[in-house]
Design a protein around this motif. Structure first.
Motif, short mmCIF file in Angstrom:
data_model
loop_
_atom_site.label_atom_id
_atom_site.label_comp_id
_atom_site.label_asym_id
_atom_site.label_seq_id
_atom_site.Cartn_x
_atom_site.Cartn_y
_atom_site.Cartn_z
N ALA A 188 0.82 -1.20 0.00
CA ALA A 188 0.00 0.00 0.00
C ALA A 188 0.86 1.26 0.00
N ALA A 189 1.97 1.23 0.74
CA ALA A 189 2.84 2.41 0.81
C ALA A 189 3.47 2.71 -0.55
N ARG A 190 3.90 1.66 -1.26
CA ARG A 190 4.52 1.88 -2.57
C ARG A 190 3.49 2.39 -3.58
N ALA A 191 2.26 1.91 -3.49
CA ALA A 191 1.21 2.42 -4.38
C ALA A 191 0.93 3.89 -4.09
N ALA A 192 0.87 4.24 -2.80
CA ALA A 192 0.64 5.64 -2.43
C ALA A 192 1.77 6.52 -2.93
N ALA A 193 3.01 6.03 -2.89
CA ALA A 193 4.15 6.81 -3.37
C ALA A 193 4.04 7.07 -4.88
N LEU A 194 3.55 6.08 -5.63
CA LEU A 194 3.34 6.29 -7.06
C LEU A 194 2.33 7.41 -7.30
N VAL A 195 1.27 7.41 -6.52
CA VAL A 195 0.24 8.44 -6.67
C VAL A 195 0.79 9.81 -6.30
N ASP A 196 1.58 9.87 -5.25
CA ASP A 196 2.17 11.15 -4.84
C ASP A 196 3.07 11.71 -5.93
N GLY A 197 3.76 10.81 -6.63
CA GLY A 197 4.67 11.27 -7.68
C GLY A 197 3.97 11.65 -8.97
N ARG A 198 2.80 11.07 -9.24
CA ARG A 198 2.06 11.35 -10.49
C ARG A 198 0.57 11.53 -10.19
N THR A 240 3.56 -7.67 -9.15
CA THR A 240 3.22 -7.52 -10.56
C THR A 240 2.37 -6.29 -10.81
N VAL A 241 1.37 -6.03 -9.96
CA VAL A 241 0.52 -4.85 -10.22
C VAL A 241 1.33 -3.56 -10.06
N LEU A 242 2.29 -3.53 -9.14
CA LEU A 242 3.14 -2.35 -9.03
C LEU A 242 3.99 -2.18 -10.29
N ARG A 243 4.51 -3.28 -10.83
CA ARG A 243 5.28 -3.18 -12.07
C ARG A 243 4.40 -2.72 -13.22
N LEU A 244 3.19 -3.23 -13.29
CA LEU A 244 2.27 -2.78 -14.34
C LEU A 244 1.98 -1.29 -14.20
N ALA A 245 1.80 -0.82 -12.97
CA ALA A 245 1.55 0.61 -12.75
C ALA A 245 2.73 1.45 -13.22
N GLU A 246 3.93 1.01 -12.88
CA GLU A 246 5.13 1.76 -13.29
C GLU A 246 5.25 1.79 -14.81
N ARG A 247 4.95 0.69 -15.46
CA ARG A 247 5.04 0.66 -16.92
C ARG A 247 3.98 1.55 -17.56
#
Length: 441
Positions: free
Chosen positions: A5-15, A61-68
């Motif tokens: 959850a923390a890594r997903a939130a960090a992606l949102v904060d960045g974009r 995998t879902v975090l990698r898909l989000a990054e891609r």
């Protein structure tokens, strides 16, 4: 779970303009169910991680898909798609597997800390139909499906020992060679005869068509999964659903498509071993039973044990060429890979049962029944068979994740191409628009 959850939130904060994170439900233990959405397209893709508690690779995998998707506009604006990534469908069960997630990645360590709830508590199954879904996790997923009406849905699963394969609710021509290319480039074996798909149509090596759902008993649900489920729930929207299985410990033998030398002899041995293993474990459970009141989690841990003890005798009969069950429903033609998969599957059920019993005994604080030495011995012996007899090897998480993400992206591309072809042919393009478009939130 917290790191995910923390890594997903960090992606949102960045974009923040391109990524959103929202709570779509709550687990039985009060854990939030998070949906990470990337892009603003009208087409919806839904990817579900963590439907089985002991299969954690989907979260990575879902975090990698989000990054891609964030890095490559062709996956979002270019395809007019929003990627909706459910971080974990069974967070409570996944937490119970954290005892092995940090390593060491050894089979004995894994099975001694393995947890997967009883089948009635697995959130993708709809034993009484969607309207009667009992689990809050299931209801949350159904609500997301009905909201998004996805063009494409993918459920991310894992195989503890064996090979990778894909199951589809609708054919995606061309997927099998793509899976072969991805698996070959990453050194991931493909399973040509998984137990789940033993009677299913094969659409190409390691790609199988799930039969339409039907009401079945518990054994059919556990071993074949062709019962009502969240995989088929969005079918009326025209959804293409793929279940992508990635192995943790790979076994090259499951790829062998050659005819076996003596299939009946192997089947008899597998059936005989499964019956003997489960009788042994049942006797150990009888010795443990008087002390179960001392284990607060005994009911939850023993629910899957009871499932395995229930279905394994029937499985042994179904695989035994001398049984009436096999005569009533003959096995399809079997390759050497099929037989390797069945040998692995039979031992897997026994190992899972032994591992759960091991946890029950540890939960008492003292081995009053004196069964831990026996449980340790059989877990070590059975794991050695995987390691030495099957040459099971750990596949690094990065490769598991890369395999799964690549298969998801290729399956989505083929689903989109198929949907466009249907639209050009004059048929309605089902699943092209969400019930509540994400870009209007």
């Amino acid at each position: 779970m917290d790191e995910l959850a923390a890594r997903a939130a960090a992606l949102v904060d960045g974009r923040p303009r391109d990524a959103r994170l929202r709570r779509v439900g709550t687990s039985r233990a009060g854990t939030p169910l998070w949906l990470l959405s990337i892009g603003h397209g009208g087409r919806q893709a839904l990817v579900v991680a963590g439907p089985h508690a002991n299969e954690p690779v989907g979260g990575a995998t879902v975090l990698r898909l989000a990054e891609r998707a964030l890095a490559d506009p062709r996956l979002t604006e270019g395809a007019d798609v929003t990627w909706n990534l459910l971080l974990c469908l069974d967070p409570d069960g996944s937490r119970r597997n954290e005892g092995w997630l940090s390593g060491p990645y050894e089979l004995g360590h894994y099975f001694r800390h393995f947890f997967r709830p009883g089948f009635a508590e697995q959130p993708e199954w709809l034993p009484d139909g969607a309207a009667a879904a009992a689990l809050p996790e299931t209801r949350a997923l159904l609500a997301v499906q009905d909201e998004l009406r996805p063009l494409f849905q993918c459920s991310l699963h894992g195989v503890d020992v064996g090979g990778g394969f894909v199951e589809l609710t609708r054919d995606l021509p061309g997927l099998a060679p793509r899976v072969a290319r991805i698996a070959g480039s990453l050194g991931v074996p493909r399973e040509v005869g998984p137990c789940d798909a033993l009677y299913w149509p094969c659409l190409g090596p390691a790609v199988y068509r799930i039969p339409p759902p039907h009401r079945g008993d518990l054994a059919a649900a556990i071993t074949e999964a062709a019962v009502e489920s969240t995989w088929f729930h969005p079918q009326p929207y025209g959804t293409f659903t793929a279940i992508v299985e990635a192995p943790m410990w790979g076994v090259t033998a499951v790829e062998d498509a050659a005819p076996p030398a003596d299939a009946d002899a192997v089947l008899r041995a597998v059936s005989r071993a499964l019956r003997a293993d489960m009788r042994l474990l049942e006797r150990l459970l009888e010795r443990i039973a008087p002390h179960l009141a001392e284990v607060p989690e005994a009911t939850r841990l023993l629910a899957p044990v009871e499932d395995y003890l229930l279905v394994c005798p029937g499985l042994a009969d179904a695989w035994d060429p001398d049984s009436d069950a096999a005569a009533a429903r003959p096995l399809p033609p079997l390759s050497a890979g099929h037989l390797a998969g069945l040998r692995i599957a039979g031992r897997r059920l026994a190992l899972r049962t032994a591992g759960l019993l091991h946890q029950v005994v540890r939960g008492t604080g003292r081995d009053r029944a004196g069964v831990l030495p026996e449980l340790d011995r059989i877990i070590d012996v059975w794991c050695a068979e995987y390691r030495d007899g099957f040459r099971a090897r750990w596949i690094p998480v990065a490769r598991q994740t890369e395999y799964q993400a690549a298969v998801v992206l290729d399956a989505f591309e083929l689903a989109e191409r198929r949907a466009r072809a249907l639209a050009r042919s004059g048929e309605p393009e089902l699943g092209a628009q969400a019930g509540v478009p994400m870009h209007l939130e």
